[in-house]
Design a protein around this motif. Structure first.
Motif, PDB file in Angstrom:
ATOM      1  N   ALA A 187       0.834  -1.205   0.000  1.00 34.88           N
ATOM      2  CA  ALA A 187       0.000   0.000   0.000  1.00 34.88           C
ATOM      3  C   ALA A 187       0.869   1.255   0.000  1.00 34.88           C
ATOM      4  N   ALA A 188       1.982   1.213   0.735  1.00 37.09           N
ATOM      5  CA  ALA A 188       2.890   2.363   0.768  1.00 37.09           C
ATOM      6  C   ALA A 188       3.580   2.547  -0.582  1.00 37.09           C
ATOM      7  N   VAL A 189       3.897   1.433  -1.252  1.00 41.55           N
ATOM      8  CA  VAL A 189       4.524   1.519  -2.568  1.00 41.55           C
ATOM      9  C   VAL A 189       3.567   2.158  -3.569  1.00 41.55           C
ATOM     10  N   ILE A 190       2.281   1.764  -3.516  1.00 42.08           N
ATOM     11  CA  ILE A 190       1.291   2.308  -4.435  1.00 42.08           C
ATOM     12  C   ILE A 190       1.035   3.782  -4.145  1.00 42.08           C
ATOM     13  N   ALA A 191       0.964   4.119  -2.875  1.00 40.13           N
ATOM     14  CA  ALA A 191       0.650   5.495  -2.490  1.00 40.13           C
ATOM     15  C   ALA A 191       1.784   6.464  -2.797  1.00 40.13           C
ATOM     16  N   GLY A 192       3.014   5.960  -2.770  1.00 37.19           N
ATOM     17  CA  GLY A 192       4.158   6.832  -3.020  1.00 37.19           C
ATOM     18  C   GLY A 192       4.818   7.287  -1.745  1.00 37.19           C
ATOM     19  N   PRO A 193       6.051   7.785  -1.837  1.00 35.35           N
ATOM     20  CA  PRO A 193       6.827   8.137  -0.638  1.00 35.35           C
ATOM     21  C   PRO A 193       6.267   9.307   0.163  1.00 35.35           C
ATOM     22  N   LYS A 194       5.460  10.164  -0.471  1.00 30.01           N
ATOM     23  CA  LYS A 194       4.964  11.363   0.217  1.00 30.01           C
ATOM     24  C   LYS A 194       3.525  11.205   0.699  1.00 30.01           C
ATOM     25  N   THR A 223      -3.855   7.944   3.804  1.00 25.35           N
ATOM     26  CA  THR A 223      -3.953   7.464   2.414  1.00 25.35           C
ATOM     27  C   THR A 223      -3.477   6.019   2.301  1.00 25.35           C
ATOM     28  N   ILE A 224      -2.366   5.718   2.965  1.00 25.18           N
ATOM     29  CA  ILE A 224      -1.830   4.350   2.939  1.00 25.18           C
ATOM     30  C   ILE A 224      -2.830   3.380   3.559  1.00 25.18           C
ATOM     31  N   ALA A 225      -3.449   3.792   4.662  1.00 25.29           N
ATOM     32  CA  ALA A 225      -4.427   2.925   5.332  1.00 25.29           C
ATOM     33  C   ALA A 225      -5.646   2.693   4.450  1.00 25.29           C
ATOM     34  N   ALA A 226      -6.075   3.726   3.719  1.00 26.08           N
ATOM     35  CA  ALA A 226      -7.229   3.578   2.830  1.00 26.08           C
ATOM     36  C   ALA A 226      -6.926   2.609   1.696  1.00 26.08           C
ATOM     37  N   ILE A 227      -5.709   2.701   1.142  1.00 23.53           N
ATOM     38  CA  ILE A 227      -5.320   1.778   0.063  1.00 23.53           C
ATOM     39  C   ILE A 227      -5.227   0.351   0.596  1.00 23.53           C
ATOM     40  N   ALA A 228      -4.669   0.210   1.808  1.00 24.82           N
ATOM     41  CA  ALA A 228      -4.565  -1.115   2.420  1.00 24.82           C
ATOM     42  C   ALA A 228      -5.953  -1.721   2.642  1.00 24.82           C
ATOM     43  N   HIS A 229      -6.911  -0.894   3.014  1.00 21.66           N
ATOM     44  CA  HIS A 229      -8.279  -1.373   3.215  1.00 21.66           C
ATOM     45  C   HIS A 229      -8.899  -1.813   1.893  1.00 21.66           C
ATOM     46  N   ASP A 230      -8.671  -1.024   0.828  1.00 24.69           N
ATOM     47  CA  ASP A 230      -9.222  -1.383  -0.482  1.00 24.69           C
ATOM     48  C   ASP A 230      -8.652  -2.712  -0.981  1.00 24.69           C
ATOM     49  N   GLY A 237      -7.642  -5.108   0.961  1.00 26.66           N
ATOM     50  CA  GLY A 237      -7.896  -6.169   1.928  1.00 26.66           C
ATOM     51  C   GLY A 237      -6.703  -6.507   2.791  1.00 26.66           C
ATOM     52  N   LEU A 238      -5.690  -5.643   2.814  1.00 24.20           N
ATOM     53  CA  LEU A 238      -4.473  -5.923   3.576  1.00 24.20           C
ATOM     54  C   LEU A 238      -4.648  -5.690   5.074  1.00 24.20           C
ATOM     55  N   ASP A 239      -5.778  -5.079   5.450  1.00 24.09           N
ATOM     56  CA  ASP A 239      -6.012  -4.862   6.879  1.00 24.09           C
ATOM     57  C   ASP A 239      -6.732  -6.055   7.517  1.00 24.09           C
ATOM     58  N   LYS A 240      -7.077  -7.068   6.721  1.00 25.48           N
ATOM     59  CA  LYS A 240      -7.708  -8.273   7.263  1.00 25.48           C
ATOM     60  C   LYS A 240      -6.647  -9.194   7.852  1.00 25.48           C
ATOM     61  N   PRO A 241      -7.058 -10.120   8.722  1.00 20.87           N
ATOM     62  CA  PRO A 241      -6.103 -11.137   9.203  1.00 20.87           C
ATOM     63  C   PRO A 241      -5.539 -11.918   8.021  1.00 20.87           C
ATOM     64  N   ILE A 242      -4.297 -12.367   8.152  1.00 23.32           N
ATOM     65  CA  ILE A 242      -3.611 -13.005   7.042  1.00 23.32           C
ATOM     66  C   ILE A 242      -4.332 -14.269   6.575  1.00 23.32           C
ATOM     67  N   TYR A 243      -4.911 -15.030   7.527  1.00 24.09           N
ATOM     68  CA  TYR A 243      -5.616 -16.251   7.121  1.00 24.09           C
ATOM     69  C   TYR A 243      -6.858 -15.932   6.315  1.00 24.09           C
ATOM     70  N   GLN A 244      -7.528 -14.798   6.656  1.00 32.72           N
ATOM     71  CA  GLN A 244      -8.719 -14.397   5.911  1.00 32.72           C
ATOM     72  C   GLN A 244      -8.340 -13.935   4.498  1.00 32.72           C
ATOM     73  N   GLN A 245      -7.202 -13.253   4.392  1.00 34.62           N
ATOM     74  CA  GLN A 245      -6.709 -12.860   3.074  1.00 34.62           C
ATOM     75  C   GLN A 245      -6.460 -14.097   2.207  1.00 34.62           C
TER      76      GLN A 245
END
Length: 315
Positions: free
Chosen positions: A36-43, A48-55, A57-65
């Motif tokens: 998510a940080a790579v997609i969002a960019g260094p700045k 923003t990073i958290a929103a991309i991670a949510h889109d 599904g990276l904020d879910k538990p790893i087993y659910q992913q």
């Protein structure tokens, strides 16, 4: 026969399921950093990073992913690259035929060289001819892939410029142009692989030639060439076929160096590109296809062996 087939198919499915879990979790480790940080960019801000991670599904538990990814994979959906926004199935559809063609051509070269030479060495086991065949092949086998690939590329660019084309052209577009692109890489793959086939063929043939039915055939006056190439070779084929299936899977998943040297846009080169761009979604899909190809190669051999040796079905 049906029981044999069902066992092999169930085993292949079970292995693929286990590998899918290993690939998914390992994919997170192979691609360091937060996608998510790579997609969002260094700045980008943390929000923003958290929103991309949510889109993603990276904020879910790893087993659910993993369960979500596995369910989609069963439907034929291997996800979409968050880096390039391309469907992973579309990318793999472009890359997989190249790796598959290179693997099959390399395997064909290895078999065409390895089996006849292995038979010749077995019929002259322990002689100077035997050693004269095996030693050069073992030396060739000792060379790593980047050496054989670099040597083939040097020959292509310096001496075989009329026979080699550096630009990949699909077989469906122009068969001869495709052959110009793929022949030298296939030789760079097949020639170092041939000693494996030679050694297995030699060992299996030596064992078969010492069996009582071979002595009986000679006593009955059957021609030596028929004993060697019909009776003995057929009986010696099962372990050779098993090795060929293993080699096929190994080639499909191990063409990184050759594809990189010859600039072929196959799966191996695609995996390296996905790792460097931290594209966890794409590298996971690519690795799953590579694992599936390895399992498929061995499964096809397992299904073919009973047609060569019916005794397999009684085990």
């Amino acid at each position: 026969m049906l029981l044999y087939l069902s066992k092999k198919l169930a085993g292949a499915f079970g292995v693929l399921l286990v590998l899918s879990a290993l690939i998914f979790f390992a994919g997170r480790g192979l691609v360091p950093g937060n996608p998510a940080a790579v997609i969002a960019g260094p700045k980008a801000s943390p929000e923003t990073i958290a929103a991309i991670a949510h889109d993603l599904g990276l904020d879910k538990p790893i087993y659910q992913q993993y369960l979500d990814w596995l369910t989609a994979a069963f439907r034929g959906d291997l996800g979409t690259s968050p880096i390039s926004s391309q469907a992973n199935t579309d990318v793999i559809a472009q890359q997989a035929p190249i790796s598959l063609e290179l693997s099959l051509m390399g395997l064909l070269i290895a078999v065409v060289i390895g089996i006849p030479i292995g038979v010749m060495a077995a019929t002259r086991a322990g002689s100077g001819t035997d050693w004269g065949i095996r030693v050069p092949l073992l030396i060739v086998f000792a060379f790593p892939g980047f050496v054989s690939g670099s040597a083939a590329l040097y020959l292509a660019t310096q001496y075989l410029t009329n026979l080699y084309s550096a630009s990949y052209i699909p077989f469906s577009d122009d068969a001869m142009a495709n052959l110009q692109t793929m022949l030298l890489p296939a030789l760079a793959v097949g020639i170092p692989t041939a000693p494996l086939v030679t050694q297995m063929t030699r060992s299996s043939m030596i064992e078969v030639l010492s069996q009582p039915f071979i002595a009986t055939a000679r006593t009955n006056g059957i021609a030596e060439w028929r004993i060697t190439y019909v009776y003995a070779l057929r009986a010696a084929l099962p372990p050779v076929l098993t090795l060929i299936g293993f080699i096929f899977g190994m080639l499909v998943g191990g063409l990184f160096i050759v594809e990189e040297i010859f600039s072929l846009p196959g799966l191996g080169r695609g995996v390296l590109s996905s790792i460097s761009s931290r594209d966890f979604s794409q590298v996971t899909a690519q690795a799953l296809v590579l694992a599936g190809a390895f399992i498929l190669g061995n499964l096809l051999v397992d299904l073919a062996v009973p047609f060569v040796d019916r005794r397999i079905l009684r085990k």
